[in-house]
Design an enzyme around this catalytic site. Structure first.
Site, short mmCIF file in Angstrom:
data_model
loop_
_atom_site.label_atom_id
_atom_site.label_comp_id
_atom_site.label_asym_id
_atom_site.label_seq_id
_atom_site.Cartn_x
_atom_site.Cartn_y
_atom_site.Cartn_z
N VAL A 1 0.86 -1.17 0.00
CA VAL A 1 0.00 0.00 0.00
C VAL A 1 0.90 1.23 0.00
O VAL A 1 2.04 1.19 0.46
CB VAL A 1 -0.98 0.03 1.20
CG1 VAL A 1 -1.98 -1.11 1.10
CG2 VAL A 1 -0.25 -0.01 2.52
N SER A 2 0.37 2.33 -0.52
CA SER A 2 1.20 3.52 -0.73
C SER A 2 1.32 4.43 0.49
O SER A 2 2.36 5.03 0.70
CB SER A 2 0.64 4.34 -1.88
OG SER A 2 0.70 3.61 -3.07
N THR A 3 0.28 4.56 1.26
CA THR A 3 0.28 5.56 2.32
C THR A 3 -0.12 4.95 3.65
O THR A 3 -0.68 3.85 3.71
CB THR A 3 -0.70 6.71 1.99
OG1 THR A 3 -2.02 6.17 1.94
CG2 THR A 3 -0.37 7.35 0.67
#
Length: 75
Positions: free
Chosen positions: A10-12
């Site tokens: 996941v990015s954030t």
């Protein structure tokens, strides 16, 4: 026959990847065989400790499942 392994990224920090984890578990990947990174997709693959651990653990006959990834690049 090899192991079934999974990878979630996941990015954030406000993303948690639960949908990806759930899909991998439903596909038969044991929870302890799911590797995880929480960082930007702009980071080089070599800077992804979960992916690095997965690729270091995986053997020739293993199968790696990745849910919803738009790009795949090994370190």
């Amino acid at each position: 026959m090899g192991l079934l392994l999974g990878y979630v990224r996941v990015s954030t920090t406000d993303q948690h990847g639960q949908m990806q984890f759930d899909a991998l578990i439903e596909a038969g990947v044991p929870e302890e065989q799911i590797y995880f990174d929480q960082l930007s997709g702009a980071k080089a693959a070599k800077d992804r400790p979960g992916l690095t651990a997965l690729l270091g653990y995986a053997r020739r006959d293993d199968t790696v499942l990745v849910y919803g990834s738009t790009a795949w690049a090994a370190p």
